[in-house]
Design a protein around this motif. Sequence first.
Motif, PDB file in Angstrom:
ATOM      1  N   PHE A  43       0.831  -1.200   0.000  1.00  0.00           N
ATOM      2  CA  PHE A  43       0.000   0.000   0.000  1.00  0.00           C
ATOM      3  C   PHE A  43       0.871   1.258   0.000  1.00  0.00           C
ATOM      4  CE2 PHE A  43      -2.551  -3.252   1.908  1.00  0.00           C
ATOM      5  CZ  PHE A  43      -3.836  -3.018   1.459  1.00  0.00           C
ATOM      6  N   GLY A  44       2.151   1.103  -0.203  1.00  0.00           N
ATOM      7  CA  GLY A  44       3.069   2.209  -0.037  1.00  0.00           C
ATOM      8  C   GLY A  44       3.050   3.197  -1.180  1.00  0.00           C
ATOM      9  N   PRO A  45       4.125   3.983  -1.309  1.00  0.00           N
ATOM     10  CA  PRO A  45       4.159   5.066  -2.291  1.00  0.00           C
ATOM     11  C   PRO A  45       4.394   4.595  -3.718  1.00  0.00           C
ATOM     12  CG  PRO A  45       6.230   4.957  -1.089  1.00  0.00           C
ATOM     13  CD  PRO A  45       5.314   3.971  -0.442  1.00  0.00           C
ATOM     14  N   ASP A  46       4.645   3.299  -3.937  1.00  0.00           N
ATOM     15  CA  ASP A  46       4.888   2.817  -5.295  1.00  0.00           C
ATOM     16  C   ASP A  46       3.652   2.960  -6.172  1.00  0.00           C
ATOM     17  OD1 ASP A  46       7.540   2.053  -4.932  1.00  0.00           O
ATOM     18  OD2 ASP A  46       6.956   0.139  -4.053  1.00  0.00           O
ATOM     19  N   ARG A  47       3.907   3.301  -7.428  1.00  0.00           N
ATOM     20  CA  ARG A  47       2.861   3.310  -8.445  1.00  0.00           C
ATOM     21  C   ARG A  47       2.922   2.003  -9.228  1.00  0.00           C
ATOM     22  NH1 ARG A  47       4.978   8.831 -10.959  1.00  0.00           N
ATOM     23  NH2 ARG A  47       6.906   7.884 -10.168  1.00  0.00           N
ATOM     24  N   VAL A  48       1.797   1.603  -9.796  1.00  0.00           N
ATOM     25  CA  VAL A  48       1.727   0.353 -10.553  1.00  0.00           C
ATOM     26  C   VAL A  48       1.508   0.672 -12.019  1.00  0.00           C
ATOM     27  CG1 VAL A  48       0.422  -1.774 -10.947  1.00  0.00           C
ATOM     28  CG2 VAL A  48       0.842  -0.993  -8.608  1.00  0.00           C
ATOM     29  N   CYS A  49       2.329   0.083 -12.856  1.00  0.00           N
ATOM     30  CA  CYS A  49       2.159   0.120 -14.306  1.00  0.00           C
ATOM     31  C   CYS A  49       1.538  -1.205 -14.724  1.00  0.00           C
ATOM     32  CB  CYS A  49       3.513   0.340 -14.969  1.00  0.00           C
ATOM     33  SG  CYS A  49       3.571  -0.057 -16.734  1.00  0.00           S
TER      34      CYS A  49
ATOM     35  N   TRP B 114       8.182   2.420  -9.004  1.00  0.00           N
ATOM     36  CA  TRP B 114       7.157   1.762  -9.807  1.00  0.00           C
ATOM     37  C   TRP B 114       7.154   0.252  -9.563  1.00  0.00           C
ATOM     38  CZ3 TRP B 114       3.472   3.921 -12.911  1.00  0.00           C
ATOM     39  CH2 TRP B 114       3.628   5.268 -13.259  1.00  0.00           C
ATOM     40  N   LEU B 115       5.971  -0.326  -9.632  1.00  0.00           N
ATOM     41  CA  LEU B 115       5.776  -1.765  -9.748  1.00  0.00           C
ATOM     42  C   LEU B 115       5.222  -2.029 -11.149  1.00  0.00           C
ATOM     43  CD1 LEU B 115       3.923  -2.448  -6.359  1.00  0.00           C
ATOM     44  CD2 LEU B 115       6.386  -2.529  -6.779  1.00  0.00           C
TER      45      LEU B 115
END
Length: 694
Positions: free
Chosen positions: A13-19, A61-62
């Motif tokens: 749920f952290g600050p990473d964005r998902v592509c 990013w993820l």
Amino acid sequence: MTTLSTCRTTLGFGPDRVCFLTDVEGNFEYFLAFVELSEALTLVSTDGADGAVDLELRDGWLFVFGGDAVDKGGLVGGSIRVARSLVALKRKYPQRVCLLMGNRDINKMRLSSELTAAQLADGRLDRVAGPYWVPEAKRVSPLDFLNSLCAAETSGGGGGGGGSGGGGGGDGGPPREEVLKRNTLANRIRWMLKDTMGADGEFERRRAELQLLGGGGGRVGDEAVCESFVSSVRPGGFMHDLLHEGQLAAIHGGNLLVHGGVSSADGVALGCVPGREGRVVSVVEWAELLNSWYRQQLGEWTASPRWVSDDSSAVPRAVPGSRGGAALLDYCVPSGPPSVVLGRHLLKSGMPEPPPPSLVQSLAASGIHRLVVGHTPHGNCPTVIKSEAASEGGPYLEILMCDTSYSDMRTPDNRGAAVSEVQLLPDGSARVHGRLEDSSRLDYTLQGVRGRAWEGLAAHLGREEVRGGDLVGRSAPPDDADDADGASPPPFVKALLPDGPDGPAYLLCTVSGFRTDYSRVSPEDASALVGERGSARPLGVTRYDSKGDEVCVGSGGFSHTDSKADLVDRFFELVDAGGGKAALLFPGPPPSLLGTCLQVDTDSDEQLSVAELRAALEGQREVLKLLQGVGPAFATAEELLRMMDADRSGAVSRREFKTFVLRQIARSPRDSPAVPRRAIAAPAATPAAAPDRR
């Protein structure tokens, strides 16, 4: 020794964005076009000896691939290169890349059992059944395929195969000896691809890809093409590696990601795990069990890749134990159990189907408010389906359908120039950007749960321009004419096109069977169109510049970054003034982050003291309840102040207040340590309330 990839069901749920990318289906040119568009991926090199490209996944990013890596292709076949590139990316970033498996990936497990010499024996040809999941009237067996192929070739019509045919010779069909001449490994693979996998032509595309990978020398023969398919599912083969790096479900924040969906005409897959009695209520637990079952099935397949008995292939449908992974193979074909691989959220007409309230509630109970899927091609860019809350603050669901493999049926690869990237952002919103088949740019942001929360705050503060969400995913209301036979259904809003000749425009879409119609309307017309059903609100559209930075445009548009900081500023001023109550509404789960009543700084000195915090916590039950729900846990006002007081001055400044609030907005309460909340001393009349877990 074959090992299974580390499977992360919950991506955090952290600050990473998902592509998110899905349904490449062997189209290597499309894969590269996506990488070029993506803000998460960078192409490092195309010089891989095995055909894989070297990609860099940018920090923060993820990457999630939604399934169906192989089968079709673009200019030439691309299945080998796409699969190997995905595997290389997963192994390069094992904790930041997730590969979901689709039906086109999983069904390749059949190659290891159905292409053995025993299966091709002439004496077995009459006994090998056609695909049990295809209706009998349309089912084609290997013998049917060879009869049609023989008839076409001997009559001068060329190869092809398919369709029904006689038994060979005795019933007026082609002579038996002519049929048996064509009972080859190459033709068995062609039959599997065409009549059981929906991949007609992949044999020749594979030949072209092998020739390309070999440096463009002489023509690649059938034997080499056959070996490519057979070896692909052996240890070290590209499909074997892809399957062992994959999983069936992933969760990121309030997003559930699967290949197809969680319901279809076959039933509801949510909560169901093959071989397990009853439904699993927790979505996280269910997804973990489903992934565990997938790994167990892959283990069985690795240990027993062939039929246990040569007679097994003659049975009318899948039999557990007949070959390794039989249950998983059954899970990804029609007529099998309800499956996340084959789920579909469309009406029979092809129009979006809002999910039933029971499904929305089941997902919302586990904090899931968006479903991200592929599998079902639906036009020239992703389709959004919105299920509005039945009551104020009630649960709702947003479905993002991201398979665009039929973007432009006029082109050889059915895609043309269309390509879109879906981004799942830390604040709960989702951005979709890319281009249509005519190269028109699309770009919009779906606000999500916490996005709606900011609308509530904005409304309280009098910021009219940010009250509304975007219109994408909303439909025009039906009228009497829509009920007539043959009438087209009312359109739905498919995308925002920010660069129209007359300014921003909305793309409308209507689907009826295999026909898809588009039109473009102004924001005002789109709002009026869907407003007839009371669902339209002023537009809230976020646009981005060429560097990916958010910029404010459009009617009611606002930048997430700038506007949220500004709203917290305004909120602080109301709190600091000490007069009245500043309301911040966060409808529905996850729990509110700041609360509905917060009146702390009574002396309006631009500083929040420990005494003011203690008075608020002890005197206002809602403040205590909601701050306890934010996390991390605190026992005293002094502890809470220390969390906010970054410069250790003994008081909380406006800047520190903003930093604390925005940080909590960008994370989930579930990121907090799993420790019990500790009660704060409070008057007996206002005991400490448990965190709001609605």
